[in-house]
Design an enzyme around this catalytic site. Structure first.
Site, short mmCIF file in Angstrom:
data_model
loop_
_atom_site.label_atom_id
_atom_site.label_comp_id
_atom_site.label_asym_id
_atom_site.label_seq_id
_atom_site.Cartn_x
_atom_site.Cartn_y
_atom_site.Cartn_z
N GLU A 47 0.83 -1.21 0.00
CA GLU A 47 0.00 0.00 0.00
C GLU A 47 0.87 1.26 0.00
OE1 GLU A 47 -3.70 1.91 2.63
OE2 GLU A 47 -2.53 0.25 3.42
N LYS A 129 -8.41 4.91 -2.71
CA LYS A 129 -9.05 4.34 -1.53
C LYS A 129 -10.27 5.19 -1.17
CE LYS A 129 -7.77 2.64 3.09
NZ LYS A 129 -6.66 2.51 4.06
N CYS A 163 -6.08 -2.23 2.09
CA CYS A 163 -6.15 -2.31 3.53
C CYS A 163 -7.59 -2.53 4.02
CB CYS A 163 -5.51 -1.06 4.13
SG CYS A 163 -4.96 -1.24 5.84
#
Length: 333
Positions: A47, A129, A163
């Site tokens: 990430e 995200k 995540c």
């Protein structure tokens, strides 16, 4: 369907450079070369690996984090730009699909962004995200539904989430309805402690089972020197250790290779794509096991707009809703 294709996959767990994006980029290109030497056709990085995950935001009060945040702005990745060009060229040269996490700078805002490069070198997916987690909300802006897409690549249908997006079942389901074959998950690693790695293992294995796809998961790694550089406080240092679980999972929820929970390395495993059909024969969450007349997903996949043209503003509420949203049934008709 997938047939009996065999895809060799790689997942990288390496340390970034905490000062210069160019040095982290060099590590990315080196890892692509190393994976290629082992016959890998797809590689996944952690990430926001370039320039680095903002570990400082987890241990530094907002009032004193300004300098580190501005430094991240200086090193962040513009898409497209020199860094994406270099990665795309290396993907083309090595005939490899590359999934890379970056801190993307879009003028005055940073985003947690996942990039998917096809083996041709083309950038086929850029997604942000949708909800930064906890401390991350001080660092990144929010993404939108336009990135909840599965990309057609040389190795198959590739989806990605970052995540704790994996704790959003509707985000995962949006990719499942697009019949992803290889799911690429990215976590920061070297964060929170061992419990993070344990939770991660449950999460990625469950998605593999539920989606009936392979999962390639990559987490980052901090050296002891880097941890000491981030903070000299032993209590805070505990929050920068553990939390690593680089892994490759089959549609049956099994590890295809021993996961990497500490240190640097690149995992490589062969994905027998016939296992997708084997799993879905028993339980296809977006097919014969679904009940679309009872349950469906409402997904707004239009890019966020900061300026609404007059032509749209003058539409009725119903027309706007019809334009901006659609229902994704669990079964294709």
């Amino acid at each position: 369907m997938a047939g009996s294709r065999i895809i060799r996959a790689a997942a990288a767990q390496i340390a970034p450079d905490l000062h210069e994006a160019s040095k982290t980029l060099a590590r990315v290109l080196e890892a692509i070369d190393e994976a290629a030497s082992q016959g890998a056709e797809i590689i996944v990085f952690p990430e926001t690996f370039v320039p680095y995950y903002p570990y400082f935001s987890f241990i530094t009060p907002a009032m004193t984090a300004g300098a580190a945040h501005l430094k991240l702005y200086e090193q962040a990745v513009v898409v497209p730009g020199p860094i994406t060009h270099a990665v795309g060229e290396r993907a083309r040269l090595r005939n490899m699909v590359v999934v890379l996490g970056v801190n993307e700078r879009d003028y005055g805002t940073l985003y947690n962004t996942q990039l998917v490069f096809d083996a041709s070198g083309e950038l086929v997916l850029k997604r942000r995200k949708i909800t930064p987690t906890y401390h991350e909300r001080m660092i990144w802006g929010q993404g939108d539904g336009s990135g909840l897409k599965v990309a057609e690549t040389r190795v198959g249908r590739v989806g990605a989430l970052a995540c704790w997006e994996h704790y959003n079942p509707l985000a995962r389901y949006s990719l499942m309805t697009q019949h992803e074959e290889i799911h690429c998950s990215q976590f920061p690693g070297s964060l929170v402690g061992p419990i993070f790695a344990e939770q991660m293992d449950v999460t990625i294995r469950h998605h593999a089972l539920e989606s009936g796809c392979f999962v390639i998961n990559a987490t980052g790694w901090l050296t002891e020197a880097q941890i000491n550089e981030l903070t000299a406080d032993p209590a805070l240092q505990k929050g920068l250790r553990g939390g690593c679980n680089t892994a490759i999972i089959s549609p049956e929820g099994r590890h295809l290779v021993t996961p990497l929970t500490e240190g640097e390395g690149i995992l490589v495993a062969d994905l027998d794509m016939a296992l997708i059909t084997k799993r879905k024969r028993m339980m296809d969450s977006v097919g014969h096991y679904a009940r679309p007349e009872l349950l469906s997903l409402r997904l707004d996949d239009t890019p966020a707009r900061y300026v609404i043209p007059h032509s749209i503003e003058s539409e009725t509420e119903g027309e706007r809703d019809a334009e901006r949203t659609h229902f994704t049934p669990a079964i294709d008709h």
